[in-house]
Design a protein around this motif. Structure first.
Motif, PDB file in Angstrom:
ATOM      1  N   GLY A 198      94.166  73.289 -17.148  1.00  0.00           N
ATOM      2  CA  GLY A 198      94.758  72.173 -17.870  1.00  0.00           C
ATOM      3  C   GLY A 198      94.265  72.094 -19.305  1.00  0.00           C
ATOM      4  N   ASN A 199      95.165  71.742 -20.225  1.00  0.00           N
ATOM      5  CA  ASN A 199      94.839  71.587 -21.652  1.00  0.00           C
ATOM      6  C   ASN A 199      94.181  72.843 -22.224  1.00  0.00           C
ATOM      7  OD1 ASN A 199      95.732  68.845 -21.830  1.00  0.00           O
ATOM      8  ND2 ASN A 199      93.869  68.251 -20.738  1.00  0.00           N
ATOM      9  N   ALA A 200      94.656  74.011 -21.808  1.00  0.00           N
ATOM     10  CA  ALA A 200      94.069  75.274 -22.262  1.00  0.00           C
ATOM     11  C   ALA A 200      95.096  76.081 -23.048  1.00  0.00           C
ATOM     12  CB  ALA A 200      93.566  76.079 -21.079  1.00  0.00           C
ATOM     13  N   PRO A 201      94.707  76.620 -24.213  1.00  0.00           N
ATOM     14  CA  PRO A 201      95.589  77.421 -25.052  1.00  0.00           C
ATOM     15  C   PRO A 201      95.435  78.913 -24.759  1.00  0.00           C
ATOM     16  CG  PRO A 201      93.605  76.934 -26.259  1.00  0.00           C
ATOM     17  CD  PRO A 201      93.419  76.366 -24.872  1.00  0.00           C
ATOM     18  N   HIS A 202      95.986  79.742 -25.640  1.00  0.00           N
ATOM     19  CA  HIS A 202      95.891  81.188 -25.458  1.00  0.00           C
ATOM     20  C   HIS A 202      94.444  81.673 -25.615  1.00  0.00           C
ATOM     21  CE1 HIS A 202      97.739  85.030 -24.855  1.00  0.00           C
ATOM     22  NE2 HIS A 202      97.388  85.518 -26.032  1.00  0.00           N
ATOM     23  N   GLY A 203      93.705  81.046 -26.508  1.00  0.00           N
ATOM     24  CA  GLY A 203      92.307  81.424 -26.726  1.00  0.00           C
ATOM     25  C   GLY A 203      91.356  80.744 -25.768  1.00  0.00           C
ATOM     26  N   LEU A 204      91.734  80.633 -24.513  1.00  0.00           N
ATOM     27  CA  LEU A 204      90.932  79.892 -23.530  1.00  0.00           C
ATOM     28  C   LEU A 204      89.616  80.583 -23.194  1.00  0.00           C
ATOM     29  CD1 LEU A 204      92.664  80.220 -19.997  1.00  0.00           C
ATOM     30  CD2 LEU A 204      92.995  81.801 -21.885  1.00  0.00           C
ATOM     31  N   TYR A 205      89.472  81.868 -23.526  1.00  0.00           N
ATOM     32  CA  TYR A 205      88.188  82.538 -23.308  1.00  0.00           C
ATOM     33  C   TYR A 205      87.101  81.947 -24.205  1.00  0.00           C
ATOM     34  CZ  TYR A 205      89.571  85.031 -27.536  1.00  0.00           C
ATOM     35  OH  TYR A 205      89.988  85.314 -28.823  1.00  0.00           O
ATOM     36  N   ILE A 206      87.497  81.236 -25.265  1.00  0.00           N
ATOM     37  CA  ILE A 206      86.568  80.498 -26.123  1.00  0.00           C
ATOM     38  C   ILE A 206      86.571  79.015 -25.761  1.00  0.00           C
ATOM     39  CG2 ILE A 206      86.092  79.735 -28.484  1.00  0.00           C
ATOM     40  CD1 ILE A 206      85.267  82.605 -27.995  1.00  0.00           C
ATOM     41  N   THR A 207      87.753  78.406 -25.700  1.00  0.00           N
ATOM     42  CA  THR A 207      87.827  76.951 -25.485  1.00  0.00           C
ATOM     43  C   THR A 207      87.347  76.552 -24.092  1.00  0.00           C
ATOM     44  OG1 THR A 207      90.137  77.068 -24.720  1.00  0.00           O
ATOM     45  CG2 THR A 207      89.769  76.749 -27.091  1.00  0.00           C
ATOM     46  N   HIS A 208      87.518  77.416 -23.114  1.00  0.00           N
ATOM     47  CA  HIS A 208      87.116  77.127 -21.737  1.00  0.00           C
ATOM     48  C   HIS A 208      86.116  78.173 -21.253  1.00  0.00           C
ATOM     49  CE1 HIS A 208      90.636  74.629 -22.238  1.00  0.00           C
ATOM     50  NE2 HIS A 208      90.422  74.057 -21.083  1.00  0.00           N
ATOM     51  N   MET A 209      85.215  78.511 -22.131  1.00  0.00           N
ATOM     52  CA  MET A 209      84.264  79.599 -21.928  1.00  0.00           C
ATOM     53  C   MET A 209      83.472  79.460 -20.627  1.00  0.00           C
ATOM     54  SD  MET A 209      81.211  80.571 -24.541  1.00  0.00           S
ATOM     55  CE  MET A 209      82.299  80.483 -25.959  1.00  0.00           C
ATOM     56  N   GLU A 210      82.875  78.315 -20.388  1.00  0.00           N
ATOM     57  CA  GLU A 210      82.022  78.136 -19.218  1.00  0.00           C
ATOM     58  C   GLU A 210      82.816  78.288 -17.934  1.00  0.00           C
ATOM     59  OE1 GLU A 210      78.872  74.891 -17.291  1.00  0.00           O
ATOM     60  OE2 GLU A 210      79.761  74.529 -19.267  1.00  0.00           O
ATOM     61  N   ARG A 211      83.998  77.686 -17.895  1.00  0.00           N
ATOM     62  CA  ARG A 211      84.815  77.781 -16.688  1.00  0.00           C
ATOM     63  C   ARG A 211      85.297  79.214 -16.454  1.00  0.00           C
ATOM     64  NH1 ARG A 211      90.399  74.422 -15.210  1.00  0.00           N
ATOM     65  NH2 ARG A 211      90.677  75.370 -13.152  1.00  0.00           N
ATOM     66  N   ILE A 212      85.734  79.883 -17.513  1.00  0.00           N
ATOM     67  CA  ILE A 212      86.157  81.284 -17.407  1.00  0.00           C
ATOM     68  C   ILE A 212      85.019  82.129 -16.841  1.00  0.00           C
ATOM     69  CG2 ILE A 212      86.628  83.365 -18.784  1.00  0.00           C
ATOM     70  CD1 ILE A 212      89.145  81.932 -18.680  1.00  0.00           C
ATOM     71  N   ASN A 213      83.826  81.964 -17.424  1.00  0.00           N
ATOM     72  CA  ASN A 213      82.689  82.772 -16.989  1.00  0.00           C
ATOM     73  C   ASN A 213      82.351  82.533 -15.523  1.00  0.00           C
ATOM     74  OD1 ASN A 213      82.694  83.519 -19.655  1.00  0.00           O
ATOM     75  ND2 ASN A 213      80.723  82.613 -20.160  1.00  0.00           N
ATOM     76  N   ASN A 214      82.404  81.280 -15.102  1.00  0.00           N
ATOM     77  CA  ASN A 214      82.109  80.958 -13.701  1.00  0.00           C
ATOM     78  C   ASN A 214      83.161  81.534 -12.767  1.00  0.00           C
ATOM     79  OD1 ASN A 214      79.736  79.578 -14.313  1.00  0.00           O
ATOM     80  ND2 ASN A 214      80.753  77.593 -14.454  1.00  0.00           N
ATOM     81  N   ASP A 215      84.431  81.459 -13.168  1.00  0.00           N
ATOM     82  CA  ASP A 215      85.490  82.012 -12.331  1.00  0.00           C
ATOM     83  C   ASP A 215      85.377  83.532 -12.242  1.00  0.00           C
ATOM     84  OD1 ASP A 215      86.602  79.581 -11.639  1.00  0.00           O
ATOM     85  OD2 ASP A 215      88.177  79.635 -13.166  1.00  0.00           O
ATOM     86  N   LEU A 216      85.030  84.183 -13.345  1.00  0.00           N
ATOM     87  CA  LEU A 216      84.855  85.637 -13.317  1.00  0.00           C
ATOM     88  C   LEU A 216      83.695  86.040 -12.413  1.00  0.00           C
ATOM     89  CD1 LEU A 216      85.365  86.605 -17.094  1.00  0.00           C
ATOM     90  CD2 LEU A 216      86.976  86.921 -15.196  1.00  0.00           C
ATOM     91  N   LEU A 217      82.587  85.318 -12.518  1.00  0.00           N
ATOM     92  CA  LEU A 217      81.432  85.636 -11.681  1.00  0.00           C
ATOM     93  C   LEU A 217      81.743  85.444 -10.206  1.00  0.00           C
ATOM     94  CD1 LEU A 217      78.397  86.374 -11.522  1.00  0.00           C
ATOM     95  CD2 LEU A 217      77.910  83.914 -11.611  1.00  0.00           C
ATOM     96  N   ALA A 218      82.400  84.350  -9.891  1.00  0.00           N
ATOM     97  CA  ALA A 218      82.733  84.077  -8.485  1.00  0.00           C
ATOM     98  C   ALA A 218      83.659  85.151  -7.913  1.00  0.00           C
ATOM     99  CB  ALA A 218      83.382  82.697  -8.371  1.00  0.00           C
ATOM    100  N   PHE A 219      84.644  85.564  -8.690  1.00  0.00           N
ATOM    101  CA  PHE A 219      85.603  86.580  -8.226  1.00  0.00           C
ATOM    102  C   PHE A 219      84.933  87.940  -8.098  1.00  0.00           C
ATOM    103  CE2 PHE A 219      89.547  89.237  -8.987  1.00  0.00           C
ATOM    104  CZ  PHE A 219      90.155  88.913  -7.786  1.00  0.00           C
ATOM    105  N   ALA A 220      84.044  88.259  -9.040  1.00  0.00           N
ATOM    106  CA  ALA A 220      83.367  89.560  -9.028  1.00  0.00           C
ATOM    107  C   ALA A 220      82.437  89.716  -7.838  1.00  0.00           C
ATOM    108  CB  ALA A 220      82.596  89.769 -10.323  1.00  0.00           C
ATOM    109  N   THR A 221      81.887  88.605  -7.368  1.00  0.00           N
ATOM    110  CA  THR A 221      80.850  88.681  -6.329  1.00  0.00           C
ATOM    111  C   THR A 221      81.329  88.235  -4.960  1.00  0.00           C
ATOM    112  OG1 THR A 221      80.046  86.478  -7.022  1.00  0.00           O
ATOM    113  CG2 THR A 221      78.968  88.403  -7.992  1.00  0.00           C
TER     114      THR A 221
END
Length: 273
Positions: A249-272
Motif C-alpha cells: 500500500g502507498n508504494a511507488p516504483h522506487g519501493l526498494y528505497i521507500t519501503h526498504m525495511e519491509r522489502i528486506n524482511n520479505d526477501l529474507l523470509a522468502f530466501a530462508t
C-alpha cells in the motif's frame, strides 16, 4: 575490482558480499548495482550471500554499444552465475530486470536457481496492442523516448517525485537519496538507456511466464506510476504457475528505497523458507 568477461569480450563489474545462501540482484532500467546497496548490506548481515552486477553499459561495466536486448542480457547473467559457480540461487529483479530473469530461465533452465522475486516488475508486456489493451499507448512511449534523446537529465528531474512516491503516506525520501539515484542513471550509456527501453517495451513475456517451474514472489506497489500494478505485477502473478503476490500500500516504483525495511524482511523470509 571484481570483473567477469562476456562472450563478446565486454567486462562486467560485480560485487559479492557475505556468505550463506546466494541471492543475485538484477537492476532496473538505467540503474546499476548501486541501487541494491541497502538490500545487500542488510541481508548479508543477516546471513545471506548477496551478489549484484552492473548490466553492460551501466555503472562500472563496459559499454560495447550493442547487446542491449534480452537474449544477450540473459546470457550475461548466465555468465555471472557460471563464473561464480552459484547454485541454489534466489534471483531478485526490479522493473526491467524481470525480463532478464525470465529470459535466463527460458534460455538456460532452472538448474542453478531455487526461487525468484519480482519487485515493481515491468512484466509481462508493457506495450498496448490489440490483444493487450491495458498496455501503454505507443504515442506516450515515443514521447518519452523523444525527450530522452534531447534532454535525459530533465526527464529524470521531472519524474523523480512520482518514482519515489512524493506525497504518499510514509514515502519520505531525502533530496540526497533522489540525487544519488539520478546520478547513477546519468552514468548509464545513453545508447543503453534507449536500447534497453526498446527491448523492455516491445518484448511480450506472457508465454514464457507460464512455463516457469519455480516459486516466484511478486512484490508491487499500488501507487506505481511507472508500471501500474493492474497492467504488470498482478497480471504477471496470475500467469506464473507458482506465484505469491504481495501488494504494498502507498508504494511507488522506487519501493526498494521507500519501503526498504519491509522489502528486506520479505526477501529474507522468502530466501530462508
Amino acid at each position: 575490482m571484481p570483473y567477469m568477461e562476456t562472450k563478446d569480450a565486454a567486462r562486467l563489474y560485480y560485487k559479492d558480499w557475505g556468505s550463506g545462501r546466494p541471492v543475485v540482484f538484477i537492476s532496473g532500467w538505467a540503474l546499476s548495482s548501486e541501487m541494491w546497496n541497502y538490500q545487500m548490506a542488510d541481508l548479508c548481515a543477516r546471513g545471506l550471500r548477496c551478489i549484484a552486477y552492473d548490466r553492460r553499459g551501466h555503472g562500472r561495466s563496459d559499454d560495447p554499444g550493442q547487446g542491449y536486448h534480452y537474449d544477450t542480457l540473459a546470457d550475461d547473467l548466465a555468465m555471472l552465475l557460471e563464473h561464480l559457480d552459484l547454485r541454489g540461487v534466489m534471483l531478485v529483479a526490479h522493473s526491467m530486470g524481470g525480463g532478464e530473469l525470465v529470459r535466463y530461465l527460458s534460455r538456460h533452465g532452472s538448474e542453478r536457481i531455487a526461487r525468484c522475486v519480482l519487485i515493481g516488475t515491468a512484466l509481462p508486456f508493457p506495450l498496448g496492442t490489440e490483444d493487450n489493451p491495458g498496455g501503454f499507448d505507443s504515442s506516450l512511449i515515443e514521447k518519452n523516448r523523444a525527450m530522452w534523446k534531447k534532454d535525459f537529465p530533465r526527464w529524470l528531474q521531472e519524474n523523480a517525485a512520482p518514482y519515489f512516491g512524493d506525497g504518499l503516506p510514509g514515502c519520505s525520501v531525502s533530496p540526497e537519496m533522489t540525487e544519488w539515484t539520478k546520478s547513477d542513471m546519468l552514468r548509464t550509456s545513453h545508447k543503453a538507456v534507449l536500447d534497453c527501453n526498446l527491448t523492455l517495451v516491445e518484448t511480450d513475456f506472457r508465454p514464457e511466464l507460464r512455463n516457469i517451474p519455480l516459486p516466484v514472489l511478486v512484490l508491487h506497489g499500488d501507487s506505481d506510476r511507472s508500471f501500474p500494478v493492474a497492467m504488470s505485477g498482478r497480471i504477471a502473478a496470475q500467469l506464473l504457475p507458482h506465484s505469491r503476490f504481495i501488494l504494498y500500500g502507498n508504494a511507488p516504483h522506487g519501493l526498494y528505497i521507500t519501503h526498504m525495511e519491509r522489502i528486506n524482511n520479505d526477501l529474507l523470509a522468502f530466501a530462508t523458507e
